[in-house]
Design a protein around this motif. Structure first.
Motif, PDB file in Angstrom:
ATOM      1  N   ALA A  81       6.689  29.117 -28.367  1.00  0.00           N
ATOM      2  CA  ALA A  81       7.561  28.063 -27.484  1.00  0.00           C
ATOM      3  C   ALA A  81       6.899  28.351 -26.257  1.00  0.00           C
ATOM      4  CB  ALA A  81       8.971  27.642 -27.223  1.00  0.00           C
ATOM      5  N   GLU A  82       5.771  28.987 -25.526  1.00  0.00           N
ATOM      6  CA  GLU A  82       5.365  29.618 -24.556  1.00  0.00           C
ATOM      7  C   GLU A  82       4.375  28.607 -24.645  1.00  0.00           C
ATOM      8  OE1 GLU A  82       4.483  30.776 -21.000  1.00  0.00           O
ATOM      9  OE2 GLU A  82       6.206  31.803 -21.937  1.00  0.00           O
ATOM     10  N   PHE A  83       3.400  28.567 -26.063  1.00  0.00           N
ATOM     11  CA  PHE A  83       2.956  27.136 -25.514  1.00  0.00           C
ATOM     12  C   PHE A  83       3.396  26.241 -24.535  1.00  0.00           C
ATOM     13  CE2 PHE A  83      -0.291  23.858 -26.727  1.00  0.00           C
ATOM     14  CZ  PHE A  83      -1.502  24.514 -26.637  1.00  0.00           C
ATOM     15  N   LEU A  84       3.958  25.495 -25.172  1.00  0.00           N
ATOM     16  CA  LEU A  84       4.673  24.128 -24.342  1.00  0.00           C
ATOM     17  C   LEU A  84       5.615  24.313 -23.531  1.00  0.00           C
ATOM     18  CD1 LEU A  84       5.527  21.417 -25.307  1.00  0.00           C
ATOM     19  CD2 LEU A  84       7.652  21.451 -26.177  1.00  0.00           C
ATOM     20  N   LEU A  85       5.801  25.470 -23.150  1.00  0.00           N
ATOM     21  CA  LEU A  85       6.007  25.646 -21.982  1.00  0.00           C
ATOM     22  C   LEU A  85       5.422  25.585 -20.609  1.00  0.00           C
ATOM     23  CD1 LEU A  85       9.213  28.212 -23.309  1.00  0.00           C
ATOM     24  CD2 LEU A  85       9.808  25.677 -22.011  1.00  0.00           C
ATOM     25  N   ALA A  86       3.732  26.660 -21.182  1.00  0.00           N
ATOM     26  CA  ALA A  86       3.405  27.128 -20.519  1.00  0.00           C
ATOM     27  C   ALA A  86       2.566  25.289 -20.232  1.00  0.00           C
ATOM     28  CB  ALA A  86       2.596  27.710 -20.261  1.00  0.00           C
ATOM     29  N   SER A  87       3.062  24.016 -20.495  1.00  0.00           N
ATOM     30  CA  SER A  87       2.370  22.794 -19.468  1.00  0.00           C
ATOM     31  C   SER A  87       3.223  22.652 -18.643  1.00  0.00           C
ATOM     32  CB  SER A  87       2.508  21.894 -20.745  1.00  0.00           C
ATOM     33  OG  SER A  87       2.007  22.567 -22.307  1.00  0.00           O
ATOM     34  N   LEU A  88       4.141  22.994 -18.563  1.00  0.00           N
ATOM     35  CA  LEU A  88       5.308  22.044 -17.251  1.00  0.00           C
ATOM     36  C   LEU A  88       4.946  23.057 -15.769  1.00  0.00           C
ATOM     37  CD1 LEU A  88       8.369  22.139 -19.663  1.00  0.00           C
ATOM     38  CD2 LEU A  88       6.387  20.601 -19.033  1.00  0.00           C
ATOM     39  N   SER A  89       5.506  22.602 -15.130  1.00  0.00           N
ATOM     40  CA  SER A  89       5.264  22.755 -13.645  1.00  0.00           C
ATOM     41  C   SER A  89       7.132  23.979 -13.687  1.00  0.00           C
ATOM     42  CB  SER A  89       5.638  21.780 -12.925  1.00  0.00           C
ATOM     43  OG  SER A  89       6.901  21.198 -12.831  1.00  0.00           O
ATOM     44  N   PRO A  90       6.509  25.062 -12.621  1.00  0.00           N
ATOM     45  CA  PRO A  90       7.873  25.593 -13.006  1.00  0.00           C
ATOM     46  C   PRO A  90       9.003  25.618 -12.923  1.00  0.00           C
ATOM     47  CG  PRO A  90       5.609  26.723 -10.940  1.00  0.00           C
ATOM     48  CD  PRO A  90       5.291  25.198 -11.422  1.00  0.00           C
ATOM     49  N   LEU A  91       9.118  24.103 -11.682  1.00  0.00           N
ATOM     50  CA  LEU A  91      11.007  23.909 -11.526  1.00  0.00           C
ATOM     51  C   LEU A  91      11.238  22.502 -13.443  1.00  0.00           C
ATOM     52  CD1 LEU A  91      13.492  22.945 -10.615  1.00  0.00           C
ATOM     53  CD2 LEU A  91      12.622  21.662  -9.595  1.00  0.00           C
ATOM     54  N   GLU A  92       9.851  22.735 -13.662  1.00  0.00           N
ATOM     55  CA  GLU A  92       9.786  21.409 -15.060  1.00  0.00           C
ATOM     56  C   GLU A  92      10.786  22.575 -16.171  1.00  0.00           C
ATOM     57  OE1 GLU A  92       6.958  18.004 -14.257  1.00  0.00           O
ATOM     58  OE2 GLU A  92       6.039  19.783 -15.459  1.00  0.00           O
ATOM     59  N   ARG A  93       9.686  23.626 -16.188  1.00  0.00           N
ATOM     60  CA  ARG A  93      10.202  24.696 -16.870  1.00  0.00           C
ATOM     61  C   ARG A  93      11.270  25.663 -17.317  1.00  0.00           C
ATOM     62  NH1 ARG A  93       6.351  29.336 -19.432  1.00  0.00           N
ATOM     63  NH2 ARG A  93       7.612  31.113 -20.729  1.00  0.00           N
ATOM     64  N   ALA A  94      11.358  25.620 -15.796  1.00  0.00           N
ATOM     65  CA  ALA A  94      13.336  25.998 -15.592  1.00  0.00           C
ATOM     66  C   ALA A  94      14.178  25.513 -16.172  1.00  0.00           C
ATOM     67  CB  ALA A  94      13.327  26.152 -14.101  1.00  0.00           C
ATOM     68  N   LEU A  95      14.190  24.405 -16.009  1.00  0.00           N
ATOM     69  CA  LEU A  95      14.822  23.649 -16.228  1.00  0.00           C
ATOM     70  C   LEU A  95      14.974  23.586 -17.370  1.00  0.00           C
ATOM     71  CD1 LEU A  95      15.208  20.749 -13.234  1.00  0.00           C
ATOM     72  CD2 LEU A  95      16.511  22.306 -13.668  1.00  0.00           C
ATOM     73  N   ALA A  96      14.147  22.997 -18.508  1.00  0.00           N
ATOM     74  CA  ALA A  96      13.608  22.588 -19.744  1.00  0.00           C
ATOM     75  C   ALA A  96      14.719  24.220 -20.838  1.00  0.00           C
ATOM     76  CB  ALA A  96      12.101  23.081 -20.313  1.00  0.00           C
TER      77      ALA A  96
END
Length: 490
Positions: A81-96
């Motif tokens: 999952a880290e590969f997908l989460l690392a695509s996102l901005s910090p806030l996008e990641r936190a909310l995802a």
């Protein structure tokens, strides 16, 4: 309906000024950061499709959107999952990370296609703020009204003609109501907020949608993040809103922070109000879309995501070969094993397009066959600060982690079409346009509303409205036939 197109080509100079002026007045425009607006050109020649084909593409899009949501959920539950989460901005990641298990309902998505030989090929799925429902209605409605009056179509029959063509604004409204009902059973929203940033590039479209929602019976308003507060409800200047339509990229809140809105978006389903769509960046990332294509060659991906036979067939029929762009072996477009996808793409540029996995506006999209052209060089220089040949670009892109890196997609040949572009002051210009087709769909609702589509055109192969290009009215064959009969009756 070539006969109608021929008539329009001869008559366009007579109705074009009114067409351009009325479309701009209604909101077919891009808003700049300072609040000024720039008209989005409209064409005097429409795209004409049978209503059954429009419905078929909407149904296809529903299967693809559902499959993409499932794939994103499966990926976030997987060890990588880290590969997908690392695509996102910090806030996008936190909310995802906080919301993805509960985010199963999307009132609206948009699948963008190129059509080749009459067959639509899906290029990507938009799930964050999949816009243009308003733009599409403005273009179609204005075209129908202006042309019908020029053709002396009976004025009292115009409303039924517009109804016959359908409305994406109405479909959006019904999808929002259905989404609300799913989260608040037995209740109906008294108030609706359309949440966007100030001077959003598409705020004129949102104003159009707000007006339509009011016509449909809603107490609707446009609101901005800096206006919102409330301990137990979503409030703006003392007014409480039951339903919120989110037209706001999560990453915009990193540029102009709003702790209240960030906290509001972090609770799914919403407690202070129902809001749609929930954060869905992980769905729109092109790496997720690439996994749909990959699932055809790797059944374990399809099984992990719980893809149905119908969804797999939709992928097989409409998704071009797409893969994560990183060194290593994979199954190629023809089903054979490639020792190294990067080497193969570098060797055969005419077959492929590179796209940054998480980006919008088409800024980091590179067509192999355009290597060496001025647009290609400008794009590469904007991305990497220097011109790069295709092999050098491939090497750079394969090792670039920004925005989740890149995906590679087999190019879809969609030849340009001849249309009549209407400039803002009404001048008609014969134009060769690359035209895409986008279809809307909902995910997780009890039923699909009567979604339609929208067509964009550009003189460049990379089509984007905010960055340039125009909107082509999409009308049904039945509406086109009625317009042609009116002309013949004059």
């Amino acid at each position: 309906m070539q006969e109608l197109i021929d008539v329009l080509r001869h008559q366009a100079r007579h109705f074009a000024p009114e067409l351009a002026q009325l479309a701009y007045k209604r909101g077919l425009a891009v808003t700049q950061a300072d609040g000024t607006t720039r008209p989005i050109p409209i064409t005097a020649t429409p795209v004409i499709l049978d209503a059954a084909e429009i419905r078929r593409r909407a149904e296809l899009s529903a299967h693809l959107a559902s499959a993409t949501v499932k794939m994103a959920r499966a990926w976030l539950a997987a060890p990588d999952a880290e590969f997908l989460l690392a695509s996102l901005s910090p806030l996008e990641r936190a909310l995802a990370e906080r919301t993805w298990p509960q985010a199963v309902r999307l009132a609206t998505t948009r699948v963008d296609y190129f059509v080749s030989g009459g067959k639509p090929w899906a290029l990507e799925v938009n799930a964050t703020i999949p816009a243009m429902q308003g733009y599409s209605d403005i273009a179609a409605r204005t075209f129908i009204e202006v042309v019908a009056r020029h053709f002396r179509y009976p004025e009292k029959a115009l409303p039924s003609l517009l109804t016959l063509n359908g409305s994406n604004a109405l479909a959006l409204y019904r999808s929002l109501l259905d989404g609300y009902a799913a989260e608040r059973p037995g209740r109906f929203p008294d108030t609706v907020a359309l949440l966007c940033r100030r001077n959003d590039a598409q705020i004129s479209e949102l104003r159009w949608l707000c007006e339509r929602f009011r016509e449909f019976g809603a107490d609707a308003d446009i609101v901005h993040p800096d206006e919102v507060s409330g301990d137990t409800a979503f409030e703006v200047r003392g007014k409480k809103y039951d339903l919120v339509y989110r037209h706001l990229f999560v990453r915009r809140l990193e540029q102009q922070p709003s702790p209240w809105v960030e906290d509001f978006l972090a609770t799914v389903p919403g407690k202070k109000a129902v809001f749609l769509n929930p954060p869905a960046s992980q769905v729109e990332v092109k790496s997720t879309f690439a996994r749909l294509s990959q699932a055809l060659a790797e059944p374990e991906l399809a099984e992990a995501a719980g893809l149905t036979p119908v969804e797999l067939e939709a992928i097989r029929a409409s998704v071009p070969w797409t893969r994560l762009f990183r060194a290593g072996p994979t199954t190629g477009p023809d089903g054979t094993t490639l020792d190294d996808v990067v080497a193969e793409v570098a060797r055969t540029p005419a077959r492929f397009v590179l796209k940054r996995a998480w980006d919008y506006g088409g800024k980091a999209v590179f067509l192999g066959r355009s290597a060496g052209t001025v647009p290609y060089t400008e794009r590469v220089t904007a991305a990497y600060g220097q011109p790069l040949g295709w092999p050098e670009l491939c090497a750079r892109a394969a090792s670039d982690p920004t925005g989740g890196g890149f995906v590679v997609q087999e190019i879809v040949d969609s030849p340009p079409e001849d249309h009549l572009l209407v400039e803002p002051h009404g001048t008609v210009l014969p134009t060769s346009f690359f035209v895409d087709y986008s279809a809307y769909a909902s995910v997780g609702l009890a039923k699909q509303p009567a979604w339609g589509g929208v067509c964009r055109g550009s003189m460049a192969e990379i089509v984007n409205i905010v960055g340039g290009g125009g909107v082509l009215p999409l009308i049904t064959t039945e509406v086109a036939s009625k317009l042609l009969l009116a002309w013949k009756a004059i």
